[in-house]
Design an enzyme around this catalytic site. Structure first.
Site, mmCIF file in Angstrom:
data_model
loop_
_atom_site.group_PDB
_atom_site.id
_atom_site.type_symbol
_atom_site.label_atom_id
_atom_site.label_comp_id
_atom_site.label_asym_id
_atom_site.label_seq_id
_atom_site.Cartn_x
_atom_site.Cartn_y
_atom_site.Cartn_z
ATOM 1 N N VAL A 190 -24.131 -15.737 21.651
ATOM 2 C CA VAL A 190 -24.168 -16.801 22.651
ATOM 3 C C VAL A 190 -24.393 -18.165 21.977
ATOM 4 O O VAL A 190 -24.300 -19.213 22.611
ATOM 5 C CB VAL A 190 -25.243 -16.460 23.708
ATOM 6 C CG1 VAL A 190 -26.594 -16.217 23.046
ATOM 7 C CG2 VAL A 190 -25.387 -17.500 24.773
ATOM 8 N N CYS A 212 -33.651 -24.749 12.155
ATOM 9 C CA CYS A 212 -32.988 -25.290 10.964
ATOM 10 C C CYS A 212 -31.519 -25.650 11.115
ATOM 11 O O CYS A 212 -31.108 -26.744 10.719
ATOM 12 C CB CYS A 212 -33.118 -24.298 9.815
ATOM 13 S SG CYS A 212 -34.770 -24.240 9.158
HETATM 14 C C1 UDX Z 1 -32.132 -19.807 8.773
HETATM 15 C C2 UDX Z 1 -31.631 -19.364 7.393
HETATM 16 O O1 UDX Z 1 -31.070 -18.044 7.507
HETATM 17 C C3 UDX Z 1 -32.755 -19.388 6.387
HETATM 18 O O2 UDX Z 1 -32.262 -19.077 5.102
HETATM 19 C C4 UDX Z 1 -33.387 -20.772 6.392
HETATM 20 O O3 UDX Z 1 -34.497 -20.785 5.506
HETATM 21 C C5 UDX Z 1 -33.837 -21.177 7.787
HETATM 22 O O4 UDX Z 1 -32.742 -21.085 8.689
HETATM 23 P P1 UDX Z 1 -33.471 -18.636 10.752
HETATM 24 O O5 UDX Z 1 -33.041 -19.828 11.538
HETATM 25 O O6 UDX Z 1 -34.894 -18.250 10.754
HETATM 26 O O7 UDX Z 1 -33.076 -18.841 9.208
HETATM 27 O O8 UDX Z 1 -32.654 -17.341 11.262
HETATM 28 P P2 UDX Z 1 -31.165 -16.804 11.014
HETATM 29 O O9 UDX Z 1 -31.240 -15.349 10.807
HETATM 30 O O10 UDX Z 1 -30.433 -17.577 9.983
HETATM 31 O O11 UDX Z 1 -30.461 -17.029 12.434
HETATM 32 C C6 UDX Z 1 -30.180 -18.318 12.938
HETATM 33 C C7 UDX Z 1 -29.437 -18.209 14.251
HETATM 34 O O12 UDX Z 1 -28.113 -17.736 14.065
HETATM 35 C C8 UDX Z 1 -30.092 -17.251 15.250
HETATM 36 O O13 UDX Z 1 -30.037 -17.801 16.541
HETATM 37 C C9 UDX Z 1 -29.218 -16.016 15.163
HETATM 38 O O14 UDX Z 1 -29.231 -15.258 16.353
HETATM 39 C C10 UDX Z 1 -27.853 -16.635 14.923
HETATM 40 N N1 UDX Z 1 -26.914 -15.726 14.246
HETATM 41 C C11 UDX Z 1 -27.143 -15.315 12.973
HETATM 42 C C12 UDX Z 1 -25.769 -15.290 14.921
HETATM 43 O O15 UDX Z 1 -25.543 -15.654 16.082
HETATM 44 N N2 UDX Z 1 -24.902 -14.461 14.278
HETATM 45 C C13 UDX Z 1 -25.089 -14.042 13.002
HETATM 46 O O16 UDX Z 1 -24.257 -13.299 12.475
HETATM 47 C C14 UDX Z 1 -26.260 -14.475 12.322
#
Ligand code: UDX
Ligand code: UDX
Ligand code: ADP
EC number: 1.1.1.22
Length: 466
Positions: free
Chosen positions: A261, A267
């Protein structure tokens, strides 16, 4: 060697807990201005939910890990000072909505300059715009007691929900700096548990820029697959099949290709907007526009999901009850910063839907605070109508089943594992017919839901919006 860390948030807390765990002989003092947060770090109810964190904190707290609000004392005693304060997007003045607000970093640097004596290594942990170290160095150089400083950039790459695993086995540790001795001192701390080959040393600016770039690339992958999800819905292709097929190309790789979504978290959006702002500052308009599109696509995905719900439910959700499953920006965290759920809920509320929200970790006051903030403009002004919608049309409940009772639809907005093993036969009996499931994370078993009698709509699966 003594370490202090200014900022006891999602980055500072877990990172320092891990350093304290791995280096029992190094005193680690974490300080924050927020007394409630420090009290929580000193209690059994830690202020952040993170799998495995409790054990790490319990092992080190009272031994070589302390939490307090005594910022000056911690600075005075430490040889190495980490800065892990928040750097949110500016909401006012030049660069509002784009540039990072460096107010908190600057205040830390000024405090250090005022209090420090002797030699200190100052480590930037927070994600910062490139060349922030320059500003930090200049502020520190105004220190008057003959104190001397080395400034290092050591961005943190942990992801929330997997912070402990990421800290324990990082893909790499990045240290940028000018002084060999300072870089070595910090590298020696990590080398207690991270193989030396994974400790990268670069110049300050490469280190700062690598952090922004890593987040921009990760977010771009999510926006790329989400862009394709819209096309899948139009063409009867299945986005999970497409992701699997492209992910097996070793040049592309399988990770971070889960359509959703929309991405959230503190970040991704902030860092890309920051990158965009930097590029514009340097006159690189095409580069800025390229990266900005990642955020534009993410906004589109969140909006598209909410619009798809309305369209599918016979073009009106007014006065219909919708169960919202999950409010955190991803599973295994209680963090809601920039969570897609906030914006989907906002859009549904503006269509006059009634929402019953359930999240296993996010407290009600945080949900209401976020929704009100999302209703407001940059200055935080919320209209009376929007305020009433948040007050009257939102209930917060304590189970997924309770949210679904009497509801016309379920919207899955966070991929919590517990949603996968619920008794959907029972759930549908308590709902209005036709009962819809909008799976914003593609985590539920579609075949099972179809069999039970749900109208199921996923991301990047044919059928959304009908
Ligand atoms: C991110 C980076 O991964 C990390 O290295 C950095 O230090 C901080 O920012 P974070 O925001 O904690 O970490 O989580 P992350 O797992 O990266 O997910 C970020 C967002 O992307 C989430 O909302 C997640 O649901 C979404 N996401 C992630 C997707 O929608 N699809 C994916 O395949 C991966
Ligand atoms: C591409 C796909 O790789 C291949 O899977 C598909 O079947 C056909 O298209 P090709 O165009 O032959 O293959 O070569 P490729 O190695 O992908 O390079 C394409 C262009 O990108 C080249 O001009 C190459 O120099 C450039 N490139 C590639 C870069 O500039 N940087 C890189 O890191 C990789
Ligand atoms: P992050 O996700 O980057 O860790 P958080 O908002 O979770 O961000 O944590 C940042 C912490 O830094 C907050 O708890 C905030 O109170 C603290 N903080 C901000 N400015 C200062 C300061 N000048 N001195 C001490 N702590 C600060």
């Amino acid at each position: 060697m003594k370490i202090c860390c200014i900022g006891a948030g999602y980055v500072g807390g877990p990172t320092m807990a891990m350093i304290a765990k791995q280096c029992p002989d190094i005193p680690v003092h974490v300080v924050d201005l927020n007394q409630a947060r420090i009290d929580a770090w000193n209690s059994d109810e830690l202020p952040i939910y993170e799998p495995g964190l409790d054990e790490v904190v319990k092992e080190a707290r009272g031994r070589n890990l302390t939490f307090s609000t005594d910022v000056d004392k911690a600075i005075a005693e430490a040889d190495m000072i980490f800065i892990a304060v928040n750097t949110p997007t500016k909401t006012f003045g030049v660069g509002a909505g784009r540039a990072a607000n460096l107010e908190f970093i600057e205040k830390c640097a000024r405090r250090i300059a005022e209090v420090a004596q002797g030699h200190k290594i100052v480590v930037e942990k927070s994600t910062l715009p490139v060349r922030t170290a320059e500003a930090v160095k200049r502020i520190l150089s105004s220190a008057n007691q003959g104190a001397t400083f080395d400034v290092l950039s050591n961005p943190e790459f942990l992801a929330e929900g997997t912070a402990i695993e990421d800290l324990l086995n990082p893909d790499r540790v990045l240290i940028g700096g000018e002084s060999e001795a300072a870089i070595e001192a910090l590298s020696d701390v990590y080398a207690r548990w991270v193989p030396k080959t994974q400790i990268l040393k670069t110049n300050l600016w490469s280190s700062e820029l690598s952090k922004l770039t890593a987040n921009a690339f990760l977010a771009q992958r999510v926006s790329s697959i989400n862009a394709i999800s819209a096309l899948c819905e139009a063409t009867e292709a299945d986005v999970d099949e497409v992701a699997r097929a492209i992910g097996m190309d070793s040049r592309i790789g399988p990770k971070f290709l889960k359509a959703s979504v929309g991405f959230g978290g503190s970040c991704f959006q902030k860092d890309i907007l920051n990158l965009v702002y930097l590029c514009e500052h340097f006159g690189l308009r095409e580069v800025a526009a390229y990266w900005e599109q990642v955020v534009i696509m993410n906004d589109y995905q969140k909006r598209r999901f909410a619009e798809g719900i309305c369209r599918t439910m016979f073009s009106t959700v007014s006065d219909k009850k919708i169960a919202i499953w999950g409010f955190a920006f991803k599973k295994d965290t209680n963090d809601t910063r920039e969570s897609a759920a906030i914006y989907v809920c906002r859009d549904l509320l503006r269509e006059r839907a009634r929402l019953a929200i359930y999240d296993p970790q996010v407290p009600e006051d945080k949900m209401r605070f976020d929704l009100l903030a999302a209703m407001g403009d940059l200055s935080g002004t919320v209209s009376d109508i929007d305020r009433k919608l948040v007050e009257n049309n939102v209930t917060v409940v304590h189970s997924a089943e309770a949210a679904a009772e009497e509801a016309h639809a379920i919207a899955v907005l966070t991929e919590w594992d517990e949603f996968k093993s619920l008794d959907f036969k029972k759930i549908i009996e308590t709902m209005k017919a036709p009962a819809f499931v909008f799976d914003g994370r593609n985590v539920l078993n579609r075949a099972m839901l179809d069999e039970v009698g749900f109208e199921t709509i996923g991301i990047g699966k044919s059928g959304i919006g009908g």
